[in-house]
Design an enzyme around this catalytic site. Sequence first.
Site, short mmCIF file in Angstrom:
data_model
loop_
_atom_site.label_atom_id
_atom_site.label_comp_id
_atom_site.label_asym_id
_atom_site.label_seq_id
_atom_site.Cartn_x
_atom_site.Cartn_y
_atom_site.Cartn_z
N ARG A 155 1.23 -1.25 0.08
CA ARG A 155 -0.05 0.12 -0.07
C ARG A 155 1.06 0.78 0.10
O ARG A 155 2.19 1.47 0.31
CB ARG A 155 -1.23 -0.12 0.86
N LYS A 179 -1.95 -1.70 8.26
CA LYS A 179 -3.36 -1.74 8.55
C LYS A 179 -3.43 -2.04 10.59
O LYS A 179 -2.74 -2.91 10.22
CB LYS A 179 -4.33 -1.79 8.10
N HIS A 254 -2.14 2.21 -5.67
CA HIS A 254 -3.29 1.17 -6.03
C HIS A 254 -3.83 1.10 -6.85
O HIS A 254 -3.42 -0.89 -6.27
CB HIS A 254 -4.69 1.16 -4.82
N ARG A 257 -0.49 -1.86 -6.72
CA ARG A 257 -0.59 -3.08 -5.73
C ARG A 257 -1.76 -4.00 -6.13
O ARG A 257 -1.31 -5.05 -6.05
CB ARG A 257 -1.09 -2.18 -4.62
N HIS A 280 -4.27 -8.89 3.80
CA HIS A 280 -5.48 -8.60 4.30
C HIS A 280 -5.80 -9.54 5.35
O HIS A 280 -5.52 -11.04 5.06
CB HIS A 280 -6.31 -9.85 2.86
N TYR A 289 -9.40 -10.92 -6.66
CA TYR A 289 -8.23 -10.60 -7.57
C TYR A 289 -8.90 -12.43 -8.33
O TYR A 289 -8.43 -11.90 -9.56
CB TYR A 289 -7.00 -11.03 -7.01
#
Length: 308
Positions: A155, A179, A254, A257, A280, A289
Amino acid sequence: MQDEASAFAGGCGPVAEYLDHLAVERGLSSNSIEAYRRDLGTYVAFLDRRDVELRDATRADIEAFAMARRLGGYAVSSVERSLSAVKGLHRFMLREGFSSANPASAIKLPKKAERLPDVISIDAAAALLDQPFPQTDAGERDHAALEVLYGCGLRASELVGLDIRNVHLDEGLLRVTGKGSKERLVPIAGSAAKSLQHYIYSGARDGLAAHARTLDECPAVFLNKNGGRLSRQSLHATCERYGRAVGIEGLHPHTLRHSFATHMLAGGADLRVLQEVLGHADISTTQIYTHVDRTQLTEVYLAAHPRA
């Protein structure tokens, strides 16, 4: 009645405790906490206008709040985010004894249209990264940054937050903070590793660090012209500039990414491994994806089959 909006603004009551819970126990980022704070502040103010205490809110009140957001012209995603915050708050209030029931338990979040992430082709990625970069310290930095974005699937915040101490090129790994301040190890190899190594050890990074305005050296890998940490805004501008140079308009970090993930899956990467690399929390996020890959497969089929 007690003014719930005033109590909320004063930092007391169930809303404030819920926000503390999200920050401390759930580890949400400061940006996420602020988003929850805004949404819940709007909700509490809405209830106040209806002369309803937060602990006495009903399903009808919550549905009226959601309708008011929709009629106010907010996007489905914004309404969904607000309702998610409200549902979480009432679930927390019931668990912690602030209320005796959860009026939001039966409320369903609005179904938002699935939006597939933007990706560029493998050829476009090659054109982006193989273009001639300026033979300057900043040019070396930009090349390394783009290579790492696409080569590691980071990210934007993870790339600009990367520190020198977390680069382990001899082991082929980056220690990345994602995150919720969660750390993970991300493999780095090939042209991304070579470009990053050249930037760090050729003198380019030291050249940027020499312009620092303080005596304390910035620990960041990617430095700006003043020797400080590169900002996300500057990284966005870098992507757009080099993308435009090879005919890719509006290139975003992004997008690189997303392209990394899509191209990895197309090359046979395991979905669970990709989930770990991308950071994730839920594999359902990674599964988007697979939809992108199927979309591209359909496009190839329609273009190639003589009777399609």
